[in-house]
Structure formats: C-alpha cells, structure tokens
Design an enzyme around this catalytic site. Sequence first.
Site, PDB file in Angstrom:
ATOM      1  CG  ASN A   1     -18.658  18.204 -12.559  1.00  0.00           C
ATOM      2  OD1 ASN A   1     -18.560  19.272 -11.972  1.00  0.00           O
ATOM      3  ND2 ASN A   1     -19.760  17.473 -12.561  1.00  0.00           N
TER       4      ASN A   1
ATOM      5  CG  HIS B   1       8.991  11.002 -12.560  1.00  0.00           C
ATOM      6  ND1 HIS B   1       9.768  12.059 -12.915  1.00  0.00           N
ATOM      7  CD2 HIS B   1       7.815  11.528 -12.149  1.00  0.00           C
ATOM      8  CE1 HIS B   1       9.103  13.187 -12.716  1.00  0.00           C
ATOM      9  NE2 HIS B   1       7.901  12.882 -12.256  1.00  0.00           N
TER      10      HIS B   1
END
Length: 93
Positions: free
Chosen positions: A17, A47
């Site tokens: 969507n 990270h």
Amino acid sequence: HIDYGINLRVGRNFYANFNCTILDCAAITIGDNVFLAPGVQIYTATHPLGAIERRSTEFAKPIEIGNDVWIGGAAIILPGVRIGNRVVVAAGA
C-alpha cells in the site's frame, strides 16, 4: 520507496500500500501472497550499539518474510528478522 531494489526478491501476488519504505542494503526475501498495509517500513540497515564504533560503521542484516503474510499499518520490520508463513503482524508493531 525502495532503497536499491537489487537486493529485493518478491513472490507472486505481492501488494504494498502507499507510503511503504524498504531499505534493502542486505537481501530481503518476500514470499507469495504478502500484503503490506500503509506505512510499513522494512529496514535491513543498522548500526553498532557502541557509540565510538557507530561513528564509522554501518552494516545490514537480511530479512525474510514467508508466504501468506499480512503486515499491518505502520509496522516496522527490523534488520535480521524472519517472519514465518501465515503470520499476521499487528499494526504499529
């Protein structure tokens, strides 16, 4: 939005969507009959947790989504996650 596209594998009858974001720094495999509600975000990029290392290092972990999965609105799928077959992920998860 799809980051690279080259690391994304999508099965048959896939639907995303509006306002979905897919960061495919690593492989993302999506099975058949998978539906993404509005605002779903799929992130392979991550990270290090350590502050010093985080200054200079970025890496990615693959994501797998099985068959017959519905991911609810604004859900965020994080690096390294594996979602099995016939799973519903709640909105906002």
